[in-house]
Structure formats: C-alpha cells, structure tokens
Design a protein around this motif. Structure first.
Motif, PDB file in Angstrom:
ATOM      1  N   GLY A  68     -36.564 -26.454   4.433  1.00 18.26           N
ATOM      2  CA  GLY A  68     -35.819 -27.596   3.922  1.00 18.26           C
ATOM      3  C   GLY A  68     -36.768 -28.679   3.464  1.00 18.26           C
ATOM      4  N   THR A  69     -36.226 -29.871   3.278  1.00 14.29           N
ATOM      5  CA  THR A  69     -37.035 -31.034   2.928  1.00 14.29           C
ATOM      6  C   THR A  69     -36.654 -32.178   3.858  1.00 14.29           C
ATOM      7  N   ASP A  70     -37.637 -33.050   4.131  1.00 17.53           N
ATOM      8  CA  ASP A  70     -37.345 -34.215   4.958  1.00 17.53           C
ATOM      9  C   ASP A  70     -36.935 -35.379   4.064  1.00 17.53           C
ATOM     10  N   ARG A  71     -36.765 -36.544   4.666  1.00 16.05           N
ATOM     11  CA  ARG A  71     -36.314 -37.727   3.910  1.00 16.05           C
ATOM     12  C   ARG A  71     -37.284 -38.141   2.815  1.00 16.05           C
ATOM     13  N   ASP A  72     -38.568 -37.807   2.993  1.00 15.22           N
ATOM     14  CA  ASP A  72     -39.576 -38.155   1.998  1.00 15.22           C
ATOM     15  C   ASP A  72     -39.692 -37.100   0.892  1.00 15.22           C
ATOM     16  N   GLY A  73     -38.915 -36.030   1.000  1.00 16.80           N
ATOM     17  CA  GLY A  73     -38.969 -34.961   0.010  1.00 16.80           C
ATOM     18  C   GLY A  73     -40.032 -33.910   0.286  1.00 16.80           C
ATOM     19  N   ASP A  74     -40.726 -34.007   1.442  1.00 23.67           N
ATOM     20  CA  ASP A  74     -41.747 -33.022   1.806  1.00 23.67           C
ATOM     21  C   ASP A  74     -41.079 -31.764   2.343  1.00 23.67           C
ATOM     22  N   LYS A  75     -41.673 -30.601   2.037  1.00 25.91           N
ATOM     23  CA  LYS A  75     -41.138 -29.342   2.554  1.00 25.91           C
ATOM     24  C   LYS A  75     -41.360 -29.262   4.059  1.00 25.91           C
ATOM     25  N   VAL A  76     -40.324 -28.818   4.782  1.00 25.38           N
ATOM     26  CA  VAL A  76     -40.393 -28.692   6.238  1.00 25.38           C
ATOM     27  C   VAL A  76     -39.783 -27.364   6.667  1.00 25.38           C
ATOM     28  N   ILE A  77     -40.102 -26.997   7.879  1.00 28.80           N
ATOM     29  CA  ILE A  77     -39.465 -25.876   8.554  1.00 28.80           C
ATOM     30  C   ILE A  77     -38.574 -26.474   9.638  1.00 28.80           C
ATOM     31  N   ASN A  78     -37.295 -26.141   9.613  1.00 26.70           N
ATOM     32  CA  ASN A  78     -36.350 -26.577  10.640  1.00 26.70           C
ATOM     33  C   ASN A  78     -36.096 -25.411  11.583  1.00 26.70           C
ATOM     34  N   VAL A  79     -36.269 -25.649  12.867  1.00 21.40           N
ATOM     35  CA  VAL A  79     -36.046 -24.604  13.866  1.00 21.40           C
ATOM     36  C   VAL A  79     -34.891 -25.043  14.758  1.00 21.40           C
TER      37      VAL A  79
END
Length: 98
Positions: A68-79
């Motif tokens: 996904g993406t965080d509030r800043d638009g950076d790619k993240v992994i959500n677990v």
C-alpha cells in the motif's frame, strides 16, 4: 505461551479474538523477500494480548501481507494479524518459558 498457526489438540476454551497491525516502508526490506520484522511484531502483539487476558496462548493465527501507500505517498507493507486467544482446560497449563 502457546502459539499455533492451526488448531490446538488439547482441551481448551476460547477467550477472545485478537487483532494486530504493523506497517513498514518498502525501502526497509529487500524486494521479493518476506518482511519478517513487521510479521514478528504482529505475532508479538497477538501474544501480548493473550498475556493481558491471562490466557495460555493464541491459536489459528492468520497473517495477511498487503502492499500500500502511507499518508506521504511512500510505498509500504501492511501486515494484518488475527488469532483466537485460548485458555487450556484442566492440568495442561503451560509453565512460563515452555
């Protein structure tokens, strides 16, 4: 503390359902590998919830990993994690450290 990714064969009762979540920026892990740190954080959070309820463990642990993406638009992994908190019945109580 008993941790099981499946069913527990010993007689037990269900205490509660536990949920946990961790997020990690994709730049902090290598592409294509399992993001083990957030997975272990989620499992640890499930275990802590069982300890707070003075239960014996967590069974049927399910882990879902989504990009996904965080509030800043950076790619993240959500677990995301879920498990069933249980207490063992009878004389099958686990001693601390087993």
């Amino acid at each position: 503390m008993l941790l099981s990714f499946g069913e527990v064969q010993e007689p037990h009762e269900i205490v509660n359902i536990a949920y946990a979540f961790a997020q990690q920026k994709q730049s902090q892990w290598f592409n294509g590998e399992l993001p083990i740190d957030p997975v272990m954080r989620v499992v640890s959070m499930l275990e802590q919830q069982a300890q707070q309820l003075k239960a014996d463990g967590v069974k049927n642990i399910q882990i879902k990993i989504l990009e996904g993406t965080d509030r800043d638009g950076d790619k993240v992994i959500n677990v995301w994690g879920m498990g069933t908190i249980i207490k063992l019945k009878g004389n099958l109580k686990l001693e601390k450290g087993e």
